[in-house]
Scaffold this motif. Structure first.
Motif, PDB file in Angstrom:
ATOM      1  N   GLU A 224       0.592  -1.517  -0.180  1.00 14.05           N
ATOM      2  CA  GLU A 224      -0.209   0.101   0.297  1.00 14.05           C
ATOM      3  C   GLU A 224       0.498   1.350  -0.288  1.00 14.05           C
ATOM      4  OE1 GLU A 224      -3.561  -0.162   1.978  1.00 14.05           O
ATOM      5  OE2 GLU A 224      -3.505  -1.706   2.804  1.00 14.05           O
ATOM      6  N   TYR A 225       2.344   2.042   0.914  1.00 13.93           N
ATOM      7  CA  TYR A 225       2.692   2.683   0.930  1.00 13.93           C
ATOM      8  C   TYR A 225       3.027   2.793  -0.635  1.00 13.93           C
ATOM      9  CZ  TYR A 225       7.142   5.148   1.595  1.00 13.93           C
ATOM     10  OH  TYR A 225       8.194   6.051   1.769  1.00 13.93           O
ATOM     11  N   ASN A 226       3.490   1.182  -1.131  1.00 17.39           N
ATOM     12  CA  ASN A 226       4.632   1.720  -2.735  1.00 17.39           C
ATOM     13  C   ASN A 226       3.350   2.085  -3.940  1.00 17.39           C
ATOM     14  OD1 ASN A 226       8.083   1.070  -2.152  1.00 17.39           O
ATOM     15  ND2 ASN A 226       6.603  -0.117  -0.979  1.00 17.39           N
ATOM     16  N   LEU A 227       2.314   0.583  -3.782  1.00 15.39           N
ATOM     17  CA  LEU A 227       1.545   1.262  -4.959  1.00 15.39           C
ATOM     18  C   LEU A 227       0.669   2.922  -4.807  1.00 15.39           C
ATOM     19  CD1 LEU A 227      -0.087  -1.741  -4.752  1.00 15.39           C
ATOM     20  CD2 LEU A 227       1.465  -1.118  -6.642  1.00 15.39           C
ATOM     21  N   ASN A 228       0.648   3.186  -3.575  1.00 14.35           N
ATOM     22  CA  ASN A 228      -0.107   4.989  -3.265  1.00 14.35           C
ATOM     23  C   ASN A 228       0.719   5.724  -4.288  1.00 14.35           C
ATOM     24  OD1 ASN A 228      -1.620   6.694  -2.027  1.00 14.35           O
ATOM     25  ND2 ASN A 228      -0.004   7.681  -0.970  1.00 14.35           N
TER      26      ASN A 228
ATOM     27  N   PHE B 286      -5.981  -1.153  -6.534  1.00 14.39           N
ATOM     28  CA  PHE B 286      -6.319  -0.396  -8.014  1.00 14.39           C
ATOM     29  C   PHE B 286      -8.442  -0.302  -7.899  1.00 14.39           C
ATOM     30  CE2 PHE B 286      -1.632  -1.752  -9.068  1.00 14.39           C
ATOM     31  CZ  PHE B 286      -1.068  -0.042  -8.652  1.00 14.39           C
ATOM     32  N   GLU B 287      -8.568  -0.883  -7.874  1.00 13.49           N
ATOM     33  CA  GLU B 287      -9.810  -0.251  -8.437  1.00 13.49           C
ATOM     34  C   GLU B 287     -10.276   0.655  -7.139  1.00 13.49           C
ATOM     35  OE1 GLU B 287     -11.360  -4.365 -11.042  1.00 13.49           O
ATOM     36  OE2 GLU B 287     -12.298  -4.582  -8.572  1.00 13.49           O
ATOM     37  N   LYS B 288     -10.184   0.459  -6.171  1.00 14.35           N
ATOM     38  CA  LYS B 288     -10.999   1.036  -4.641  1.00 14.35           C
ATOM     39  C   LYS B 288     -10.224   2.143  -5.640  1.00 14.35           C
ATOM     40  CE  LYS B 288     -10.870   1.561   0.226  1.00 14.35           C
ATOM     41  NZ  LYS B 288     -10.633   1.422   1.159  1.00 14.35           N
ATOM     42  N   GLU B 289      -8.978   2.142  -5.576  1.00 19.21           N
ATOM     43  CA  GLU B 289      -8.633   3.909  -5.625  1.00 19.21           C
ATOM     44  C   GLU B 289      -8.569   4.725  -6.724  1.00 19.21           C
ATOM     45  OE1 GLU B 289      -6.600   5.195  -3.051  1.00 19.21           O
ATOM     46  OE2 GLU B 289      -6.883   3.726  -1.132  1.00 19.21           O
TER      47      GLU B 289
ATOM     48  N   ASN C  88     -11.236   4.110  -8.877  1.00 16.12           N
ATOM     49  CA  ASN C  88     -12.107   3.978 -10.079  1.00 16.12           C
ATOM     50  C   ASN C  88     -12.574   3.501 -11.139  1.00 16.12           C
ATOM     51  OD1 ASN C  88     -14.995   3.607  -9.084  1.00 16.12           O
ATOM     52  ND2 ASN C  88     -15.668   6.175 -10.188  1.00 16.12           N
ATOM     53  N   LEU C  89     -12.100   2.225 -10.983  1.00 13.79           N
ATOM     54  CA  LEU C  89     -11.869   2.335 -12.269  1.00 13.79           C
ATOM     55  C   LEU C  89     -11.150   0.193 -13.066  1.00 13.79           C
ATOM     56  CD1 LEU C  89      -8.901   4.087 -14.413  1.00 13.79           C
ATOM     57  CD2 LEU C  89     -11.263   4.951 -15.144  1.00 13.79           C
ATOM     58  N   PRO C  90     -11.781   0.100 -14.034  1.00 15.67           N
ATOM     59  CA  PRO C  90     -11.357  -1.743 -13.687  1.00 15.67           C
ATOM     60  C   PRO C  90      -9.737  -1.870 -14.291  1.00 15.67           C
ATOM     61  CG  PRO C  90     -12.693  -0.853 -15.517  1.00 15.67           C
ATOM     62  CD  PRO C  90     -12.911   0.445 -14.949  1.00 15.67           C
ATOM     63  N   VAL C  91      -9.991  -3.045 -13.302  1.00 12.70           N
ATOM     64  CA  VAL C  91      -8.588  -3.301 -13.213  1.00 12.70           C
ATOM     65  C   VAL C  91      -8.314  -4.803 -14.032  1.00 12.70           C
ATOM     66  CG1 VAL C  91      -6.228  -3.736 -12.132  1.00 12.70           C
ATOM     67  CG2 VAL C  91      -7.629  -1.736 -12.273  1.00 12.70           C
ATOM     68  N   LYS C  92      -7.724  -5.498 -14.935  1.00 13.94           N
ATOM     69  CA  LYS C  92      -6.773  -6.639 -15.125  1.00 13.94           C
ATOM     70  C   LYS C  92      -5.510  -6.778 -14.226  1.00 13.94           C
ATOM     71  CE  LYS C  92      -9.910  -7.510 -18.908  1.00 13.94           C
ATOM     72  NZ  LYS C  92      -9.837  -7.979 -19.977  1.00 13.94           N
ATOM     73  N   VAL C  93      -5.150  -7.985 -13.710  1.00 15.83           N
ATOM     74  CA  VAL C  93      -3.623  -8.397 -12.775  1.00 15.83           C
ATOM     75  C   VAL C  93      -3.749  -9.538 -13.654  1.00 15.83           C
ATOM     76  CG1 VAL C  93      -2.598  -8.112 -11.366  1.00 15.83           C
ATOM     77  CG2 VAL C  93      -4.063  -7.023 -11.543  1.00 15.83           C
ATOM     78  N   ASN C  94      -2.326  -9.361 -14.684  1.00 12.98           N
ATOM     79  CA  ASN C  94      -1.636 -10.993 -14.596  1.00 12.98           C
ATOM     80  C   ASN C  94      -0.154 -10.619 -14.294  1.00 12.98           C
ATOM     81  OD1 ASN C  94      -0.663 -13.381 -16.388  1.00 12.98           O
ATOM     82  ND2 ASN C  94      -3.277 -12.888 -17.070  1.00 12.98           N
ATOM     83  N   ASN C  95       0.600 -11.854 -15.127  1.00 10.72           N
ATOM     84  CA  ASN C  95       2.236 -11.960 -14.436  1.00 10.72           C
ATOM     85  C   ASN C  95       2.719 -11.428 -15.128  1.00 10.72           C
ATOM     86  OD1 ASN C  95       4.283 -13.566 -15.331  1.00 10.72           O
ATOM     87  ND2 ASN C  95       3.894 -14.967 -13.297  1.00 10.72           N
TER      88      ASN C  95
END
Length: 295
Positions: free
Chosen positions: A40-44, A95-98, A100-107
């Motif tokens: 959270e610290y870093n992604l913020n 990321f969806e919360k922060e 407010n957009l649809p997010v996809k995550v992959n390797n």
């Protein structure tokens, strides 16, 4: 016009890029990843910067490339060796919360593979298998423009593929595993152990090219071990092209021909072996994450 954000989570840096509908890179930035301080610290830091510089754009979705293993369906990190303290963190939800957009995550290797398949060295091919030879070793398989993730989200996680009987165990991987034998850090480890002084992978390749017999043998073994992995890939999924990327091979492209020769020895006679050098460079993960967002 619609815009997409691609995010690349690395153990050293966090990068983000803005793309238009044609995947033209509009802008990008990076911030340092202070891994011990947690996700959270870093992604913020990324979220704050995105809101500051791209908030006026019509952004419709976000794609994220992240080191695995992941639970791709949930967008959650499981146990990533280079992201200790980030275990079980749900990147997608954050990321969806922060944003407010649809997010996809992959390797991260999968999204790099996607960029090479859609607009890079594998463009126009039905099936593309991407192998990254860098600090670590990873892979991604793209079929008809889509990432093949597998039931457990570990398809193409070839770093754990057993390619010899060496008793070295890299992190939580198998003895004799591909990453433990063929990554940049392990090329350096093997050479340093044999010569008794610390070397980098770059120095090992340079020494091999200067005909240092010990280093030449190490790189010869590396070529053979990489070829074993590629041969296994070919007889398993038979891709139209295999794209090799990552700093180790990008900086030593002459060895692709040697690898191809050794691969041909390990597959059925007459099988076409199509191996190409990646051409998306350092932005492969970012571009792939942007493409992932659009899908």
């Amino acid at each position: 016009m619609k815009y997409y954000i691609g995010i690349d989570i690395g153990g050293t840096n966090l990068r983000a890029a803005l793309f238009d509908e044609d995947f033209t890179l509009i802008d990008k930035f990076k911030v340092g990843n202070e891994v011990p301080k947690g996700p959270e610290y870093n992604l913020n830091k990324i979220v704050t910067r995105i809101k500051e510089v791209w908030n006026y754009k019509s952004i419709v979705a976000v794609g994220v490339g992240c080191p695995g293993p992941l639970d791709i369906k949930k967008g959650k990190i499981l146990v990533a060796p280079n992201l200790r303290t980030w275990e079980c963190f749900n990147v997608k939800e954050y990321f969806e919360k922060e944003l407010n957009l649809p997010v996809k995550v992959n390797n991260d290797a999968n999204v790099a593979a996607l960029s090479e398949a859609i607009i890079g060295a594998g463009k126009g091919c039905e099936s593309v298998y991407y192998v990254t030879l860098s600090t670590g070793v990873g892979g991604g398989f793209i079929y008809k423009g889509e990432i093949v993730s597998g039931f457990n989200s570990i398809a193409a996680e070839i770093g754990n593929m057993i390619i010899n009987e060496d008793n070295y165990k890299h992190s939580n991987m198998n003895l004799g595993g591909l990453e433990g034998q063929c990554s940049g850090s392990n090329i350096a480890r093997i050479a340093s152990s044999k010569l008794g002084n610390k070397l980098t992978a770059k120095e090992v390749f340079e020494g091999a090219k200067e005909d240092n017999s010990v280093l030449s043998d190490i790189i010869r073994d590396w070529v053979i071990n990489v070829s074993k992995a590629i041969a296994n890939i070919i007889v398993t999924v038979d891709p139209e092209v295999i794209v090799l990327g990552g700093s180790v091979i990008i900086n030593n492209p002459d060895f692709i021909e040697d690898i191809k020769v050794e691969v041909k020895k390990r597959v059925f006679e007459g099988i076409e072996v199509n191996i190409k050098l990646a051409n998306m460079g350092d932005d492969a993960g970012l571009v792939g994450a942007g493409i992932l967002a659009e899908k």
